[in-house]
Enzyme design. Structure first.
Site, PDB file in Angstrom:
ATOM      1  CE  LYS A 102      -2.837   2.858   2.936  1.00  0.00           C
ATOM      2  NZ  LYS A 102      -3.777   3.012   4.043  1.00  0.00           N
ATOM      3  N   GLY A 163      -8.501   8.951   9.419  1.00  0.00           N
ATOM      4  CA  GLY A 163      -8.893   9.041  10.825  1.00  0.00           C
ATOM      5  C   GLY A 163     -10.012  10.020  11.111  1.00  0.00           C
ATOM      6  CB  ALA A 189      -8.513   7.235   4.428  1.00  0.00           C
ATOM      7  N   GLY A 190     -11.285   7.434   5.993  1.00  0.00           N
ATOM      8  CA  GLY A 190     -12.457   8.272   6.204  1.00  0.00           C
ATOM      9  C   GLY A 190     -13.665   7.563   6.760  1.00  0.00           C
ATOM     10  CG  ASN A 211      -6.269   1.071  11.598  1.00  0.00           C
ATOM     11  OD1 ASN A 211      -6.722   0.383  12.512  1.00  0.00           O
ATOM     12  ND2 ASN A 211      -5.031   1.495  11.623  1.00  0.00           N
ATOM     13  CB  THR A 212      -9.268   5.279  12.852  1.00  0.00           C
ATOM     14  OG1 THR A 212      -7.932   5.484  12.381  1.00  0.00           O
ATOM     15  CG2 THR A 212      -9.472   6.055  14.139  1.00  0.00           C
TER      16      THR A 212
END
Lengths: 261, 68
Positions: A102, A163, A189-190, A211-212
């Protein structure tokens, strides 16, 4: 469940993933929670970061990832220039003997937005070196096309800032990117919650990476399950073909045969 | 102790003749979980045992950690 569910795999270069959801390994309260969240998410690919060895650390991350079942996707997170990203990519490949990467070249610490020009340049170099490059980028369809032309195995536009949990802020661009590219498109992301994952898949994208939203949820394991269900719902809805939106009503029950008038 | 190197920006004094393999053993690191750069160049795992460290070498030893 339709009979085609088992065939609905995500192909990234030489790698085939059974789950279209890719999850991270950062920010979890502890490794055990992470392992249980991974299980609940159904993901068979997780991202990992490359960092200097902490000589004082006891347990390591890789002790808590079932490598028989889960493919590791190294990232170049935290790289703010092309050269550092290339160096990090080569170290990851040396460690893991995998071509999967990535690629992330970040512009600045405040926004964590990708630097599309440095990302494009790094993609060209890494593709020539045989890497399977999954390029993290902005939601700009033109940049996405350029990354595909440079040989990226997948283009990964952001839904919103890393995040941030703001979800897919420009669904029109994500749809355009998906329409114009042949390689898999993964929203990266997001994501804040399960509906964000469902929305991304309803737009037709091939995968979602997050992830977050799981790691920092009050109950990461339960949120991981929610993400799995959101992904399944969104993907099914896309494959099923939604009705068009229309600015007027359409009754569900017949207009004919009513009693009275 | 007559060999001075830096490992991840920390100075270390090592016995003369220390190889990359010796260094990883000394640091109690599993070779399959790390990668080593010596003066900016990756030392492939297959060459760890035959790569002696030299005075002033700058080494980076990295591994995988949690990330997204």
């Amino acid at each position: 469940m339709s009979s085609s569910d088992n065939d609905d795999v995500l192909v990234l270069g030489p790698h085939t993933l059974r789950s279209r959801l890719i999850v991270g390994t950062g920010k979890y309260p502890d490794f055990e929670t992470m392992a249980r969240a991974h299980e609940a998410s159904g993901a068979d690919c997780v991202t990992v970061a490359v960092r200097r060895v902490d000589f004082s650390a006891g347990e390591t991350l890789l002790d808590h990832i079932d490598r028989e079942r889960i493919t590791l996707l190294p990232n170049t997170a935290g790289c703010y220039d092309k050269e550092t990203a290339l160096r990090t990519a080569r170290l990851a490949r040396e460690m893991l003997d995998t071509s999967l990467l990535k690629l992330e070249v970040i512009a600045d610490e405040r926004t964590l937005l990708p630097d599309p020009i440095a990302t494009l340049e790094a993609t060209e170099v890494l593709v020539a070196e045989g890497f399977t490059v999954l390029a993290y980028t902005s939601d700009d369809p033109v940049v996405a096309r350029r990354l595909e032309a440079a040989g990226a195995a997948s283009v990964m536009p952001l839904g919103s800032a890393i995040g941030s949990g703001l979800g897919v802020l420009n669904p029109h661009n994500i749809r355009l990117i998906k329409e114009e590219l042949s390689v898999p498109v993964i929203v990266d992301a997001g994501v804040g919650t399960a509906s964000d994952v469902a929305i991304a898949f309803e737009l037709g994208v091939d995968g979602v990476l997050l992830n977050t939203a799981i790691a920092l949820a009050d109950d990461p394991v339960r949120m991981a399950r929610a993400m799995r269900l959101g992904a399944a719902a969104g993907r099914d809805a896309f494959l099923a073909g939604r009705i068009p939106k229309r600015p007027f009503a359409s009754p569900s029950s017949p207009r004919e045969g009513k009693i009275g008038v | 102790m007559d060999l001075n190197v830096t490992v991840n920006d920390e100075r270390r004094a090592l016995p003369a003749g220390t190889t990359v393999s010796d260094l990883l053993a000394l640091l109690d690191l599993r070779v399959d979980l790390v990668a080593v750069e010596r003066n900016g160049e990756i030392v492939p795992k297959a060459r760890h045992a035959e790569t002696p460290l030299r005075e002033g070498d700058r080494l980076e030893v990295v591994t995988f950690v949690g990330g997204g």
